[in-house]
Design a protein around this motif. Sequence first.
Motif, PDB file in Angstrom:
ATOM      1  N   GLN A 182       0.736  -1.215   0.038  1.00 10.02           N
ATOM      2  CA  GLN A 182       0.060   0.031  -0.030  1.00 10.02           C
ATOM      3  C   GLN A 182       0.702   1.305   0.096  1.00 10.02           C
ATOM      4  O   GLN A 182       0.618   2.064  -0.862  1.00 10.02           O
ATOM      5  CB  GLN A 182      -0.823   0.093   1.243  1.00 10.02           C
ATOM      6  CG  GLN A 182      -2.150  -0.683   1.186  1.00 10.02           C
ATOM      7  CD  GLN A 182      -2.947  -0.604   2.679  1.00 10.02           C
ATOM      8  OE1 GLN A 182      -2.529  -0.047   3.325  1.00 10.02           O
ATOM      9  NE2 GLN A 182      -4.178  -1.335   2.362  1.00 10.02           N
ATOM     10  N   THR A 183       1.812   0.975   0.919  1.00 10.73           N
ATOM     11  CA  THR A 183       2.721   2.462   0.875  1.00 10.73           C
ATOM     12  C   THR A 183       3.474   2.502  -0.197  1.00 10.73           C
ATOM     13  O   THR A 183       3.555   3.847  -0.669  1.00 10.73           O
ATOM     14  CB  THR A 183       3.800   2.186   1.953  1.00 10.73           C
ATOM     15  OG1 THR A 183       2.982   1.733   3.380  1.00 10.73           O
ATOM     16  CG2 THR A 183       4.566   3.505   2.359  1.00 10.73           C
ATOM     17  N   TRP A 184       4.218   1.595  -1.102  1.00 14.25           N
ATOM     18  CA  TRP A 184       4.795   1.740  -2.335  1.00 14.25           C
ATOM     19  C   TRP A 184       3.785   2.264  -3.324  1.00 14.25           C
ATOM     20  O   TRP A 184       4.183   2.794  -4.072  1.00 14.25           O
ATOM     21  CB  TRP A 184       5.415   0.441  -2.711  1.00 14.25           C
ATOM     22  CG  TRP A 184       6.413   0.010  -1.524  1.00 14.25           C
ATOM     23  CD1 TRP A 184       6.999   0.842  -0.664  1.00 14.25           C
ATOM     24  CD2 TRP A 184       6.932  -1.349  -1.256  1.00 14.25           C
ATOM     25  NE1 TRP A 184       7.913  -0.051   0.086  1.00 14.25           N
ATOM     26  CE2 TRP A 184       7.623  -1.332  -0.132  1.00 14.25           C
ATOM     27  CE3 TRP A 184       6.563  -2.548  -1.943  1.00 14.25           C
ATOM     28  CZ2 TRP A 184       8.296  -2.426   0.390  1.00 14.25           C
ATOM     29  CZ3 TRP A 184       7.227  -3.844  -1.557  1.00 14.25           C
ATOM     30  CH2 TRP A 184       7.700  -3.607  -0.560  1.00 14.25           C
ATOM     31  N   MET A 185       2.679   1.522  -3.468  1.00 15.58           N
ATOM     32  CA  MET A 185       1.712   1.799  -4.695  1.00 15.58           C
ATOM     33  C   MET A 185       1.073   3.237  -4.535  1.00 15.58           C
ATOM     34  O   MET A 185       0.735   3.778  -5.523  1.00 15.58           O
ATOM     35  CB  MET A 185       0.670   0.652  -4.754  1.00 15.58           C
ATOM     36  CG  MET A 185       1.194  -0.473  -5.371  1.00 15.58           C
ATOM     37  SD  MET A 185       1.615  -0.300  -7.049  1.00 15.58           S
ATOM     38  CE  MET A 185       0.099  -0.337  -7.659  1.00 15.58           C
ATOM     39  N   GLY A 186       0.454   3.566  -3.296  1.00 17.91           N
ATOM     40  CA  GLY A 186       0.057   4.811  -3.179  1.00 17.91           C
ATOM     41  C   GLY A 186      -1.485   4.760  -3.926  1.00 17.91           C
ATOM     42  O   GLY A 186      -2.069   3.498  -3.866  1.00 17.91           O
ATOM     43  N   SER A 187      -1.867   6.049  -4.179  1.00 16.35           N
ATOM     44  CA  SER A 187      -3.297   5.899  -4.426  1.00 16.35           C
ATOM     45  C   SER A 187      -3.442   6.963  -5.571  1.00 16.35           C
ATOM     46  O   SER A 187      -2.674   8.009  -5.582  1.00 16.35           O
ATOM     47  CB  SER A 187      -4.037   6.477  -3.544  1.00 16.35           C
ATOM     48  OG  SER A 187      -5.637   6.503  -3.828  1.00 16.35           O
ATOM     49  N   PRO A 188      -4.049   6.864  -6.706  1.00 19.15           N
ATOM     50  CA  PRO A 188      -5.101   5.938  -7.011  1.00 19.15           C
ATOM     51  C   PRO A 188      -4.498   4.748  -7.516  1.00 19.15           C
ATOM     52  O   PRO A 188      -3.276   4.861  -8.210  1.00 19.15           O
ATOM     53  CB  PRO A 188      -6.096   6.435  -7.712  1.00 19.15           C
ATOM     54  CG  PRO A 188      -5.128   7.556  -8.521  1.00 19.15           C
ATOM     55  CD  PRO A 188      -4.348   8.039  -7.461  1.00 19.15           C
ATOM     56  N   SER A 189      -5.006   3.487  -7.233  1.00 19.92           N
ATOM     57  CA  SER A 189      -4.320   2.172  -7.753  1.00 19.92           C
ATOM     58  C   SER A 189      -5.379   1.114  -8.154  1.00 19.92           C
ATOM     59  O   SER A 189      -6.505   1.096  -7.368  1.00 19.92           O
ATOM     60  CB  SER A 189      -3.240   1.708  -6.866  1.00 19.92           C
ATOM     61  OG  SER A 189      -2.189   2.560  -6.648  1.00 19.92           O
TER      62      SER A 189
END
Length: 1288
Positions: A182-189
């Motif tokens: 979650q931390t690496w991908m961030g948002s929006p994903s």
Amino acid sequence: MTAESPLSPYEDGEIDPQVWQLPVALNEARHCESITGCNSLAQHAQSWRMKERMKTVSVALVLCLNVGVDPPDIVKTSPCARLECWIDPLSMNGQKALETIGAQLQKQYERWQPRARYKQSLDPTVEEVKKLCTSLRRNAKEERVLFHYNGHGVPRPTINGEIWVFNKNYTQYIPLSIYDLQTWMGSPSIYVYDCSNAMMIVDSFKQFATQREQEQESTTVNGGHWSGSSSNTTKHCIQLAACGANELLPMNPDLPADLFSSCLTTPIKIALKWYVLQNTSKLVPGLTLEMVDKIPGQLNDRRTMLGELNWIFTAITDTIAWNTLPRELFQKLFRQDLLVASLFRNFLLAERIMRSYNCTPASSPKLPPTYQHPMWQAWDLALDLCLRQLPQKGDDDGAVVAHSPFFAEQLTAFQVWLSYGYEERRPPEQLPIVLQVLLSQVHRLRALDLLGKFLDLGPWAVSLALSVGIFPYVLKLLQSSARELRPLLVFIWAKILAVDSSCQADLVKDNGHKYFLSVLSDSYMPADHRTMAAFVLSMIVNDYRQGQEAALQGSVISICLEQITDSNPRFRQWLALCLGKVWINFDNARWCGVRDSAHEKLYNLLSDPCPEVRAAAVYALGAFISSSSERTDHANNIDLGVGMKLTHVGSDGSPLVRKELAVAFGALVVQFETHFAAVACQVLDDDKKELKHGPMVTSETADPFLSPFPSNIKRSASRNSLKERGANSNLNTIFTHSSTANLEGLDGSLERSRRFSSSTSLAGSAISFNNVYLSVWRTLLQLAMDAHPEVAEMAKAIVNSVKYRASTNAKPKPMHTIQNNNSAPSSPSNKPPVQMIVGTPPQNNGSTMEESKSRDLHSPSRQPGSHPHSIQFPRSRKMFDKGPSHKDDKDDEPPPTKIAGDVCTEFFQWSCSYFAKPVMRLSEEKDPESGLHQERDFRLFRNARVRQEAREEQTRAGFNRLDDQVFVNRNVGIPSVIKFHPYESYLAVGDKEGVSIWDWEQGSKLSYLNNENPKHTRITAMDFVNAHDKSLLLCGSDDGAIRIWRKYMEDEGKGKELVTTFQALSDMLPLTRGSGLVTEWEQETGMLISSGDVRIIRIWDTQKELKLQDIPTGADSCVTSLSCDSSGRSLIIAGCGDGTVRLFDRRLAPSECRVMTLQEHGSMVVKVHLQKGTEGKIVSASTGGDIRFWDPRFTESVSNFPTQTSLTSMEVHPRADVIACGALNQSIVVYNQSGDNLSTIKYHEGFLGQRIGTISCLAFHPYFVKLAAGSTDSFVSVYSTPASTRRS
């Protein structure tokens, strides 16, 4: 006729037009609706637009396959599913297989999003995944990133929220926390999990997101700074999981191992194979997998079999989602992002296929189950019909492929829905398919036609179509040059813009306005479609400068002006509105209009037969006046010329037009406010002088109007003066908040301005500007006293604003006389024009000697200091010079008063609402199955029965008594006019201020309607309009105003609604024994004939709401009674106060239309009546007591008989041989036409019945032999023949 005989409304036996064909007057939208915009449109507008569109710009393909090594926690069957991306990994070297599968997966994704940035991570470590994700997020910025995880070669996800990757040497499985991901991908994903127990990852993801939000809140509360990713991780993150938390992926060897990924990326291929495996084909029983591989074509070519299947699949999955998902979720998943939309369409297929193998794909946000939706059967049929052609083809690639009937059948289903569709029904499930069909040239025309019919159902249908995604399709179609699409596209865009005007920006951006300009200029297009094109262009330029500039560049003004005389009234209306919208607050468009003489061409519409067109023309001219930001002499010339022309509209019969006129004058007053203030002050001074020195009268003005004998009225030189005084005696009501004592007499002073302006005219080609200001001021005062409250309120606001400005500028030094000359005044400068004064014109060589002397006397240059707030311009000024500045007086300028911003209407918005309503559907009035139509049928049959029942009474009325008092009651006031309703059992009794409605059968009072006429006036005329249908009540007062009411019986008269009102007569003469306003209503033609205390008979057309003609009476007295020939529609009979009966033929010119004058009466005529039929005679009676019968062909009466003297009222029954006379001696005498006395009524019925009062009015029922009488003691009575029974 027996009771069993069927009644027909055609058996009345009269020559009148058939009752069922009688027109219904005053029933247009402008009469039945409030002139406001449709407030409900706001809830439909903009709800379809995505608040934020997104794009998936980066894709991470993480494959943990570890080819050749099975994970330790899964025991695979033998044989087992092996294919990954349709590749057998065991058919080649392990590393090569991994790379090939990775490349193939990327290729499959590129089919849906070719422009994304793809990165593969094959059998990665934790660090490689971290590096990949952070890099993609950094490059994607605020856009979406896709993370595809294939975990077929690693253990299942853990309950602690971990998935597995490898160490560098591939000797260990290393857990990767979803929290870190979650931390690496961030948002929006968006995440795709293709592994066993995939739902476990989704659950962990949500838990970690909640934990993250709590950590952020606690950090914020403690004053720290949160360093993690934003708290909206779950809000903008989408997850697709292959199976439930406790489910394994299918291991069927006939299926690929990555069945979930295959459904998401190659849906048609897997759908075909699964369909063959199911062995459910009804048309092709011997299907094999090899046959499926032979389907020809390309997925992106809709003309091929494979491409058509893909097209059908897209339409079906869109339809399933549209009909299953909430609207907001559908917009987010299927319209926000192209790649996300494709994945979710394919996800619906994955759910259907994988559920058949005991797997339940899941998603976040969660979707309702769709695997059993009926549309899947349509998909199976489409596959069956497609595959049936394969054996016929064999190996011959040249065989012709028959196209699927799917879209034609779905359009038919949509058409069936339209036959019964309405707002409360469930929306048509085929709507997304209609959108897809627009891509096909074969079905496009039919699809657009059906789409237009759907949009015509109302704003809710437009909102549905926009939310399903129709907008980009119809926008793209504007680039088409096909003429057959023009009517359909124009109609569709009119519907869209009527609901959501924000689409104007999209149209201008894509040059869509050019399409509608070409339609508007196409003379071969029907007027209705050009009307819609004009409406669309009006919406494009409405409060949108870019739209105005684009339309002006496309020559919209000249295109509109070329067609301004078209025969279609709605087209003319929208051409005028479009012109007004183009040049409002846009100088370039205004001057372009000036060059094309637009304002002069619009003048022709000021007398248009259609009130909406006249209102639109006034609207456009008002916008024309208010659009000039830079004042020049040329601009002043034009604006004042327009203002002068608009003064002729002040007496228009439609409130719609008069309201727009008030707004236009508001704009003119804003431009020339100081000039109008000067006019007001000058008129005040003149009036004060006139009051001080006394009125100038001649020896001929010896009290003619105050004579008690109207028949002896003489012509006098002061008639106009008295007339003006009387007509404006209530002007003081318009000034409600006087702040300056000097203006207390302003209302009376304006009488002089009215007389002055009416005695002057335009001389030559130049405009007398002082005359313009006075004429506009006079018209504003007229509007301020308008009978319509909204018109009066708007005009009062403008007049009070001028009054305030005049009081602010009032100085102790007297104003000098404003000169009436033919030169233009000094034009105001760019600053507020407080320092201007009207009477400082340049030298005019054509002036008379008196005018030159006057100018010399009052010129500021000759009398320095006499006008401290005036400017003298050099006589050698150039035409467009702005004049000298006067900076020293800036401190003395009061703040400008806002007028145009306060005085406004919603006429344009109301006109727009027409296109938001159904226009193709049969109206309720014409629909034989509607309740409204059935109610009308009932009323018409009831009317026929009333006429039939009354015939027996009519036949014996000539020899029967008429003195049985069936009703008596005390009215609110003294009755001045009384009227029976022809078909209902009530009568209307008018007094000074209102109308009482009495049920004469039950003896009860039903309601009281306050007519809202001024206090010093009284009701003198009354009639029922549309008595055969839904009745309206027409009331005329002696100030010349007509008010027509509906719902006059609702809530005891408090629920009344004003249908329309207008000044039927102006300048009523102040007579002591005047008749007030006298009217005659013609239902057959919709004409209202009016006269009274005037010297003319005026005919109004209520359909056009225009004055048709003025017929001079030729008499020096008032008109007391009117009658007309409704069948021939030419003869008008007028009884006059001088005892004459005058006959007019309205077909002739005004100077020739008086065809006969009958002069045998010696005193005032109280009543004239024209009998029905070709042999009908004229019956007249005078106050002297003689009743005379005339043949219209001769000047001498054919018979007469005397009655009692001092008659006050006389009535003739229209269908029976009965005449009733009321006199000052408190009695009613009833005669037949032979002069036989049938009854004499002197007392009310009952024991010790009191004497009846002096009769003030009489009325017969139009069909029954019933006589209503009103007396000066306020009693109202109804008398009947003794044998007649009450109506049941």
